[in-house]
Each structure stands twice: as C-alpha cells, then as structure tokens.
Design an enzyme around this catalytic site. Structure first.
Site, PDB file in Angstrom:
ATOM      1  N   LYS A  98     -18.670 -15.965   1.845  1.00  0.00           N
ATOM      2  CA  LYS A  98     -20.054 -15.689   2.234  1.00  0.00           C
ATOM      3  C   LYS A  98     -20.891 -15.050   1.139  1.00  0.00           C
ATOM      4  O   LYS A  98     -20.473 -14.095   0.496  1.00  0.00           O
ATOM      5  CB  LYS A  98     -20.068 -14.761   3.449  1.00  0.00           C
ATOM      6  CG  LYS A  98     -19.617 -15.440   4.719  1.00  0.00           C
ATOM      7  CD  LYS A  98     -19.521 -14.455   5.853  1.00  0.00           C
ATOM      8  CE  LYS A  98     -20.787 -14.425   6.695  1.00  0.00           C
ATOM      9  NZ  LYS A  98     -20.669 -13.454   7.799  1.00  0.00           N
ATOM     10  N   GLY A 127     -14.137  -3.683   0.041  1.00  0.00           N
ATOM     11  CA  GLY A 127     -15.533  -3.277   0.212  1.00  0.00           C
ATOM     12  C   GLY A 127     -15.948  -2.134  -0.693  1.00  0.00           C
ATOM     13  O   GLY A 127     -17.071  -2.105  -1.202  1.00  0.00           O
ATOM     14  N   ARG A 156       0.818  -1.222   0.000  1.00  0.00           N
ATOM     15  CA  ARG A 156       0.000   0.000   0.000  1.00  0.00           C
ATOM     16  C   ARG A 156       0.845   1.263   0.000  1.00  0.00           C
ATOM     17  O   ARG A 156       0.417   2.302  -0.510  1.00  0.00           O
ATOM     18  CB  ARG A 156      -0.924  -0.010   1.214  1.00  0.00           C
ATOM     19  CG  ARG A 156      -2.038  -1.005   1.005  1.00  0.00           C
ATOM     20  CD  ARG A 156      -3.014  -0.989   2.135  1.00  0.00           C
ATOM     21  NE  ARG A 156      -4.199  -1.727   1.725  1.00  0.00           N
ATOM     22  CZ  ARG A 156      -5.068  -2.241   2.561  1.00  0.00           C
ATOM     23  NH1 ARG A 156      -4.913  -2.094   3.864  1.00  0.00           N
ATOM     24  NH2 ARG A 156      -6.125  -2.880   2.102  1.00  0.00           N
ATOM     25  N   GLY A 166      -9.788  -8.570  -1.303  1.00  0.00           N
ATOM     26  CA  GLY A 166      -8.487  -8.724  -0.665  1.00  0.00           C
ATOM     27  C   GLY A 166      -7.885 -10.101  -0.883  1.00  0.00           C
ATOM     28  O   GLY A 166      -6.717 -10.232  -1.276  1.00  0.00           O
TER      29      GLY A 166
HETATM   30  P1  ADP Z   1     -12.259 -11.688  -1.076  1.00  0.00           P
HETATM   31  O1  ADP Z   1     -11.407 -11.210   0.089  1.00  0.00           O
HETATM   32  O2  ADP Z   1     -11.473 -11.838  -2.330  1.00  0.00           O
HETATM   33  O3  ADP Z   1     -13.498 -10.854  -1.247  1.00  0.00           O
HETATM   34  P2  ADP Z   1     -13.603 -13.647   0.583  1.00  0.00           P
HETATM   35  O4  ADP Z   1     -13.094 -12.914   1.779  1.00  0.00           O
HETATM   36  O5  ADP Z   1     -15.044 -13.605   0.282  1.00  0.00           O
HETATM   37  O6  ADP Z   1     -12.761 -13.182  -0.718  1.00  0.00           O
HETATM   38  O7  ADP Z   1     -13.242 -15.209   0.709  1.00  0.00           O
HETATM   39  C1  ADP Z   1     -11.938 -15.680   0.819  1.00  0.00           C
HETATM   40  C2  ADP Z   1     -11.845 -16.875   1.708  1.00  0.00           C
HETATM   41  O8  ADP Z   1     -12.746 -17.906   1.351  1.00  0.00           O
HETATM   42  C3  ADP Z   1     -10.464 -17.455   1.589  1.00  0.00           C
HETATM   43  O9  ADP Z   1      -9.792 -17.291   2.810  1.00  0.00           O
HETATM   44  C4  ADP Z   1     -10.707 -18.942   1.257  1.00  0.00           C
HETATM   45  O10 ADP Z   1      -9.873 -19.795   2.000  1.00  0.00           O
HETATM   46  C5  ADP Z   1     -12.138 -19.139   1.647  1.00  0.00           C
HETATM   47  N1  ADP Z   1     -12.753 -20.243   0.879  1.00  0.00           N
HETATM   48  C6  ADP Z   1     -13.004 -20.280  -0.436  1.00  0.00           C
HETATM   49  N2  ADP Z   1     -13.555 -21.454  -0.786  1.00  0.00           N
HETATM   50  C7  ADP Z   1     -13.661 -22.201   0.336  1.00  0.00           C
HETATM   51  C8  ADP Z   1     -14.169 -23.504   0.629  1.00  0.00           C
HETATM   52  N3  ADP Z   1     -14.677 -24.288  -0.331  1.00  0.00           N
HETATM   53  N4  ADP Z   1     -14.118 -23.926   1.907  1.00  0.00           N
HETATM   54  C9  ADP Z   1     -13.598 -23.135   2.865  1.00  0.00           C
HETATM   55  N5  ADP Z   1     -13.123 -21.892   2.656  1.00  0.00           N
HETATM   56  C10 ADP Z   1     -13.141 -21.421   1.401  1.00  0.00           C
HETATM   57 MG    MG Z   2     -11.690 -11.439   2.235  1.00  0.00          MG
END
Ligand code: ADP
Ligand code: MG
Length: 397
Positions: A200, A377, A38, A354
């Site tokens: 989620k 976000g 960053r 992230g």
């Molecule tokens: P981002 O930060 O890119 O928006 P998220 O925070 O929504 O992504 O999700 C990332 C997390 O989801 C990662 O830490 C990953 O390990 C977890 N994840 C993805 N698929 C699975 C799965 N099938 N089972 C458990 N955890 C998962």
């Molecule tokens: Mg995340």
C-alpha cells in the site's frame, strides 16, 4: 542523542533492579514459542546486564488482548524459551504491577531474570495511564528500552514509565537501530538509493515524501507500482491497485519528477491463486486485461541492480512482488542479492519492514546487509522524520 546502556558505569548497575522493556511479541503455537527471533534479539542486552551483576526485570506486550487478561496471550511460554537461549534462570510472575510483583522484583536473586505478565492485560497500558506508569516505575531502579518496534507509540510501559525513571537509557538493540536509521536519515553516503515496494502507498506516504527530498533515486516495485501504472494511464488488468490512491500517485509522480523509477517490465499471470499457474514477462505498457502484475520483470531487475551496485547507501522497504509464491520471488531476491553485493563493496545498506525482513531472511542474506531493522512502523516513522515517544522519553546523552 539519547543515553545508552553502554554508557552507564557498571556501579550504576551492580545489584540494582533494571526494568527492561523488551519486545516479546512472538508468534505462539499451541502454547509454545513458534519463532524465537525476537527473544534471541533481547539476549545481548540481557547478557550485558547479567555480566554487570544487574537484576533484570522484563516487561513486554504480546498480541492484542484488549486491556484484559487472555490466558492464550500469556507470556508464560516465553520464560522457558528465554532461559534456554540466555542460559540463565528465568522466573515468570503472572502479574506486571502491584505489591506482589514489586516484592518479586526485590526477591530476585543475582544471576536470575524476572519476566512479568503481558502489559496489555491492563487497559492503562495502551492508554498510557499515568497511574499505571507510576506503578511500573516501582518495579526497577534503572529503565532500559530495548523494544524499538513499540517506540512509536506512547504507552505506559514505554514513554510513560521512561519519563518517570532515571537513569532511563536505550538498550543495545535500540541503540543499533538509532545509529543505523539515524545515519540514513541525517547523513546517508551518496548516492543514496531507495527501493519501495509492498502493498500500500497510503501506509507509506509520509515516508515516500520524506525521501523525495533526500534520495538520489527511488526504485518502485510491488503492488505499490501498480497504482502508479494506473496513475500513468496504463492498463493494469486484474492487478492489485489501490483505487483510492490513484490521484495521490499522480501528484506524487509530478512532485518526484525523474527521481522515481517505475518498472519497465513485470511478471504477470492469469492465475494468481494457482501455484502451478503459468507466468509471463511483459512490458509494463502491455499488461493483458485479464492478467495481474505480480513481480518486477528481468529488465527491471537488471536496471535496479545496477542502480544499487553504484550506491553509497541503500534503504529498502516492501517486497518487489508477491514473493511468498516462488513464481513471483525473483524480483525481491534479486534486490536482496544486489543489496548484499553492494554491502560487500562498502555501501551502507538497511532493510526495514516486517515482510521485507522476512524476504531477506528467506534469501539467507540477513548477515550480508548492514542492518535489518526490526522496527516495522517505528522505523518508517523515524525515517519519515517523525518523533518516537518511547525514545523521546529517555534521558539525553
Ligand atoms: P513490509 O512488511 O516489508 O513493510 P508490506 O507489508 O508493505 O511490506 O507489503 C508486503 C506484501 O505485499 C507481501 O505480503 C507481498 O506478497 C505483497 N505484494 C507485493 N507485491 C505484490 C503484487 N504485485 N501483488 C500482490 N501482492 C504483492
Ligand atoms: Mg507488512
């Protein structure tokens, strides 16, 4: 469109104090900057300012001190790190408002940068206190927002101060984010393919819905897909499922129709926690009751890869599996590779989030896609059609 730093004539910058809201919310380890990504990201805007003989005064938050000074969350360790990356002297001042801070801004020598203390040491920051925003406004003659990741919140150092200063413009980082995300939101080259994964559904529901109206195909994966499997009545074993969102997933499937693709096969294990544990690829309809789905399977990787290869533009948020464990990284890395090849073939490709950005970095493909949003976000909010108060408060172009 918002006014950009690049559009400001040099004479509006020369000799003037330019208050820059940066994002120096960096991980610290034992009083040292553990990851300077960053800080590096702020360098182009700061170089731009120094080259035009402006005097940059920097505001940022770090962590969640909760409105009071917490020495372990001081921005002091950032100053030497920034000085090194920027190759310019950086002075740290241990307050971010008040007469002494204002005097420090007036005494700042040409060619130097002044970094002020963590804005969240003050309760008025996250409350967007007008009195604090007024005091911030006295620290500069020009305002630049270069912290895209905080633009979705109305805080005193973002929307509050920006609405009280003119000129108030978008820095180089923010301008790039707005251009890339704006293009995806308003006029994506077709076909527009979107991939969603991660943990989620409920975090991303507005975004999912927004893309139902805009995308030509939506590829689902990650833990999010498990909740959709359940909505389809499939066995999910010990997979991570968002129980509260199963009904929501059912109605989303009805709404989306054939636009949404679910994985045909998945990588499962009975030992999610054991890095040596065995894995297996099974059809989505055959997830064993004692196993958990951790990644998309080979057929799905191929299908999604074809979809991405034929796209005009691609947006991706959320890993396809728990990629932090190499056993479950193949799906995520396959998508990153497909995105890179599509970019090479002329597609416009954007990665947001992230963990998704971390995955693309781990794959060594940061520079192989069109844009990796630092927004988290804020980028999801923007793409979902929401407004970003920090951006709204800037001057119109
Ligand atoms: P981002 O930060 O890119 O928006 P998220 O925070 O929504 O992504 O999700 C990332 C997390 O989801 C990662 O830490 C990953 O390990 C977890 N994840 C993805 N698929 C699975 C799965 N099938 N089972 C458990 N955890 C998962
Ligand atoms: Mg995340």
């Amino acid at each position: 469109m918002k006014r950009s730093l690049q559009s400001l004539p040099a004479e509006e910058l020369a000799g003037r104090r330019v208050l820059v809201r940066v994002d120096f919310n960096v991980p610290l380890d034992d009083g040292r900057v553990a990851d300077a990504t960053r800080i590096d990201a702020s360098v182009p805007t700061l170089r731009w300012l120094l080259a035009r003989r402006a005097r940059p005064v920097l505001l940022s938050h770090l962590g969640r001190p909760g409105g009071e000074p917490r020495p372990e969350l001081s921005l002091a360790p950032v100053a030497p790190c920034l000085a090194e990356r920027l190759a310019a002297p950086v002075t740290f001042f241990d307050r971010c408002e008040g007469e002494e801070a204002e005097r420090a801004t007036r005494e700042l020598a040409e060619g130097d940068v002044l970094l002020l203390e963590n804005t969240r040491f003050l309760a008025g920051e996250t409350a967007n206190d007008p009195a604090l925003a007024e005091r911030f406004a006295r620290l500069g003659d020009v305002y630049v927002l270069d912290a895209f990741g905080t633009a979705h919140r109305a805080h005193a150092s973002t929307a509050g101060v920006a609405s009280r200063m003119r000129p108030a413009v978008a820095g180089l980082l923010v301008e790039r984010e707005l251009e890339a995300l704006g293009r995806l939101r308003d006029d994506p080259p077709r076909p527009f393919v979107v991939a969603f994964g991660g943990a989620k559904i409920t975090d991303k529901i507005d975004l999912l819905r927004a893309f139902f109206a805009r995308a030509d195909a939506i590829l689902l994966g990650g833990a999010m897909a498990n909740t959709f499997f359940r909505a389809r009545g499939l066995e999910t074993g010990r997979s991570l499922v968002e129980e509260d969102a199963v009904e929501l997933a059912k109605s989303l499937l009805v709404e989306a129709g054939s636009l949404v693709r679910l994985p045909r096969d998945v990588v499962v294990t009975v030992d999610p926690g054991d890095p040596e544990g065995e894995i297996q690829e099974v059809s989505t309809a055959a997830i064993p009751g004692d196993a958990a789905a951790m990644d998309i399977g080979e057929e799905t990787r191929a299908e999604y890869g074809h979809e991405i290869a034929a796209c005009g533009s691609f947006f991706w948020n959320g890993p396809m599996g728990r990629f932090e464990d190499p056993r479950f990284a193949a799906g995520t890395f396959a998508l990153a590779g497909a995105a890179a090849r599509a970019t090479d073939a002329g597609a416009f490709t954007v990665i947001g989030g992230g963990d998704s950005a971390a995955a693309v970095r781990a794959a060594g493909l940061m520079d192989a896609v069109s844009h990796v949003s630092t927004g988290g976000g804020a980028s999801l909010e923007f793409l979902g059609g929401g407004t970003l108060p920090g951006i709204e408060a800037l001057e119109d172009a």
